[in-house]
Design an enzyme around this catalytic site. Structure first.
Site, PDB file in Angstrom:
ATOM      1  N   ASP A 197       9.125   5.853  -2.028  1.00  0.00           N
ATOM      2  CA  ASP A 197       8.524   4.625  -1.411  1.00  0.00           C
ATOM      3  C   ASP A 197       9.330   3.671  -2.073  1.00  0.00           C
ATOM      4  OD1 ASP A 197       7.162   2.713  -0.029  1.00  0.00           O
ATOM      5  OD2 ASP A 197       5.333   3.211  -1.124  1.00  0.00           O
ATOM      6  N   ASP A 252      -0.548   0.782   3.222  1.00  0.00           N
ATOM      7  CA  ASP A 252      -0.591   0.143   1.741  1.00  0.00           C
ATOM      8  C   ASP A 252      -1.738  -0.500   1.342  1.00  0.00           C
ATOM      9  OD1 ASP A 252       2.123   0.977   0.604  1.00  0.00           O
ATOM     10  OD2 ASP A 252       2.980  -0.008   2.251  1.00  0.00           O
TER      11      ASP A 252
HETATM   12  C1  DX5 Z   1       5.345  -1.437  -1.640  1.00  0.00           C
HETATM   13  C2  DX5 Z   1       4.931  -0.703  -0.754  1.00  0.00           C
HETATM   14  C3  DX5 Z   1       5.794   0.009   0.174  1.00  0.00           C
HETATM   15  C4  DX5 Z   1       6.639  -1.176   1.168  1.00  0.00           C
HETATM   16  C5  DX5 Z   1       7.983  -0.282   1.299  1.00  0.00           C
HETATM   17  O1  DX5 Z   1       4.590  -1.699  -2.646  1.00  0.00           O
HETATM   18  O2  DX5 Z   1       4.237   0.323  -1.085  1.00  0.00           O
HETATM   19  O3  DX5 Z   1       5.264   1.008   1.081  1.00  0.00           O
HETATM   20  O4  DX5 Z   1       5.749  -1.369   2.199  1.00  0.00           O
HETATM   21  O5  DX5 Z   1       8.706  -1.348   2.247  1.00  0.00           O
HETATM   22  P1  DX5 Z   1      10.240  -1.495   2.038  1.00  0.00           P
HETATM   23  O6  DX5 Z   1      10.538  -0.377   2.902  1.00  0.00           O
HETATM   24  O7  DX5 Z   1      10.362  -2.651   2.826  1.00  0.00           O
HETATM   25  O8  DX5 Z   1      10.594  -1.363   0.494  1.00  0.00           O
HETATM   26 ZN    ZN Z   2       3.633   2.359  -0.275  1.00  0.00          ZN
END
Ligand code: DX5
Ligand code: ZN
Length: 215
Positions: free
Chosen positions: A176, A36
């Site tokens: 996601d 990310d």
């Molecule tokens: C949020 C990110 C995600 C996040 C997912 O902006 O794009 O990829 O890291 O984490 P979880 O699974 O904890 O929602």
């Molecule tokens: Zn992400």
């Protein structure tokens, strides 16, 4: 039934534990790594840059899945192409010229993805269906891990899956945000191919077991 691709998100993994956690993923059923990128403008937080990706690539052969949450799509796409990931996805809401960046990514021999926030409708992507390899549907507002999965995301996955079957598009559907073992099953039934998961995987005692439970 088809097998899900799981892309563990390292957003909230502590820097000094990163290598150890990535080595665990390499031995697990997860073959991708979700990276990310936040610029503090498109989203309020700031996260990794391309130098971290380059250093991970020195010791890991996982499929590198980059999620750009940035305003400067063109600049960051060019920056990340140099770091050599496998897939670069950027936000539809961040650029007026998505096809230009998709072409840049493809010219570099990489896969290209488009990402939509929870309030962006699937129909808005219609001109891109033929161009992209992946459509990433956000199930939370982008910007941080550990949020709650927004249920209406399932309708968007269903719609993308329906359109893909009807028009024979080739894109993969990725989801996601807030993914756990319960909603993972719903995403799969709705037609998703790839699930990103951060807190559910890394907060569990057994990472491999957690990944398998998402499949
Ligand atoms: C949020 C990110 C995600 C996040 C997912 O902006 O794009 O990829 O890291 O984490 P979880 O699974 O904890 O929602
Ligand atoms: Zn992400």
């Amino acid at each position: 039934m088809k097998k899900m691709i799981i892309s563990p998100s390292i957003l909230d993994v502590k820097e000094d534990e990163l290598k150890e956690k990535i080595k665990i993923i390499e031995k697990s059923a997860g073959k991708w790594l979700h990276f990310d990128v936040m610029d503090g403008k498109f989203v309020p937080n700031v996260s990794f840059d391309s130098s971290l990706l380059k250093s991970i690539k020195e010791y890991s052969k996982l499929f590198m899945d980059v999620h750009l949450m940035v305003e400067d799509v063109e600049g960051q796409v060019n920056e990340f192409i140099k770091a050599g990931p496998d897939l670069i996805s950027f936000h539809f809401e961040a650029t007026q010229y998505p096809i230009r960046s998709i072409n840049n990514i493809h010219r570099a021999g990489l896969k290209a993805g488009i990402v939509i926030k929870p309030e962006t409708k699937v129909n808005q992507l219609k001109d891109l269906f033929d161009y992209v390899d992946v459509i990433l549907v956000m199930a939370v507002e982008p910007g941080m891990g550990g949020q709650k999965f927004i249920k209406s995301t399932l309708k968007k996955i269903e719609k993308l899956n329906y359109l893909r079957e009807k028009e024979n598009y080739k894109y993969l559907i990725q989801v996601d945000g807030g993914i756990n073992n319960v909603n993972a099953k719903l995403c799969k039934e709705a037609g998703a191919d790839i699930l990103v998961s951060g807190s559910y995987i890394f907060k569990s005692k057994n990472i491999n077991k957690a990944i398998k439970s998402l499949m």
